[in-house]
Motif scaffolding. Sequence first.
Motif, PDB file in Angstrom:
ATOM      1  N   MET A  26      44.892  47.531  51.195  1.00 53.23           N
ATOM      2  CA  MET A  26      43.975  46.401  51.265  1.00 53.23           C
ATOM      3  C   MET A  26      43.658  45.895  49.854  1.00 53.23           C
ATOM      4  N   LYS A  31      41.443  44.653  46.889  1.00 52.35           N
ATOM      5  CA  LYS A  31      40.047  44.840  46.485  1.00 52.35           C
ATOM      6  C   LYS A  31      39.382  43.478  46.296  1.00 52.35           C
ATOM      7  N   TYR A  67      40.125  40.417  51.976  1.00 49.66           N
ATOM      8  CA  TYR A  67      39.657  41.498  51.112  1.00 49.66           C
ATOM      9  C   TYR A  67      39.130  42.688  51.909  1.00 49.66           C
ATOM     10  N   GLU A  68      39.107  43.828  51.237  1.00 50.75           N
ATOM     11  CA  GLU A  68      38.771  45.098  51.878  1.00 50.75           C
ATOM     12  C   GLU A  68      37.282  45.236  52.203  1.00 50.75           C
ATOM     13  N   TYR A  69      36.409  44.735  51.337  1.00 52.15           N
ATOM     14  CA  TYR A  69      34.979  44.911  51.542  1.00 52.15           C
ATOM     15  C   TYR A  69      34.407  43.693  52.266  1.00 52.15           C
ATOM     16  N   ARG A 117      34.256  48.500  55.401  1.00 53.90           N
ATOM     17  CA  ARG A 117      35.605  48.398  54.887  1.00 53.90           C
ATOM     18  C   ARG A 117      36.520  47.856  55.982  1.00 53.90           C
ATOM     19  N   LYS A 118      37.316  46.860  55.656  1.00 55.76           N
ATOM     20  CA  LYS A 118      38.202  46.269  56.657  1.00 55.76           C
ATOM     21  C   LYS A 118      39.145  47.305  57.255  1.00 55.76           C
ATOM     22  N   SER A 119      39.725  48.143  56.422  1.00 60.80           N
ATOM     23  CA  SER A 119      40.681  49.136  56.913  1.00 60.80           C
ATOM     24  C   SER A 119      40.035  50.082  57.916  1.00 60.80           C
TER      25      SER A 119
END
Length: 319
Positions: free
Chosen positions: A1, A3, A89-91, A172-174
């Motif tokens: 992912m 950042k 984005y991840e966050y 967190r997206k993941s």
Amino acid sequence: MTKGVTIIICTYNGAERLGKTIEYIAQQSLTDIPWEVILVDNASTDNSSATGQSEWDKYELSHVSFRLISEPKPGKLYALQKAIQAARYEYLITCDDDNWLAPDYAKRIYDTFELTPEVAAIGGRGIPVTEGKPLPDWFKDYEVVYAVGPQAKKHGIMPVRSILWGAGLSTRKSVYLEMYKTFPSFLIEHDTDIIFAEDTEYCLRLILKGYRLFYDAGLVYHHFIADYKLDVKRRDAYLGRFKDANVVLRKYYAAMRAKLKTKGRPDIWFLLLIITPFNYIFSFSRKRAEKARNTLFHMLPFGIKSDPISTRIKEFIKE
């Protein structure tokens, strides 16, 4: 992912509210961190999308992507999940269309996630703002219904059984995608009319999978509360929807009781194994009997009969 930070605004007929919400988002202090904003129009019948775009254009933030997404199926869960799939984005930060994020909100989220890899979700402190009508005397006792006030007794990683509400919730997206990869929301499986506690279900899934939640006492947003929402009937209607959702959520809590309360404590496991059957057999309440049965269902290594949602929760834990 990748950042960075994606701020997601889910709106239903929010044209009148979006101006202030977007004003605060535009003030975020993310100078060296990539970020974007996604506005999800969730079956609005007003001009929410056009209003959101025109409000954002006022700030001329050419380095920040602002995207419009349409989700015609009513329900915040559907809008949120569509935006998360599209996020770069991840966050992720969930910003309701009546939330005003403090200028350092996104930066604090980014820094906390970077420093605490074991944390999957972060929540902050909501401050109520009204149209001018004073808060009623009963409001302090019902702050949680309006997603305002502190979410924990102290700053930091929260006790294992604590949860966060959806206003201003960051994750967190993941991890979010992992939580729903195989098992869609069980709120949907039960009744589409109770998709009201999607934030609670998500937090319960995180906890059952061993993730930690974090409360940042300095992470502040203002929650604009229209005068009509400060009516006792409206308040009780919100409570009623929570009660409906608890038909599903209490099945998660039974799993938590069986798995987390007894983890590393064979003495507590043995005590529960003795007490719970008596609670089931001699209970004078259907709800208490269900709680005991579902707790046993998650404790015992061999199968006993249970309802379809509890069965799916057990499968989710084992996945």
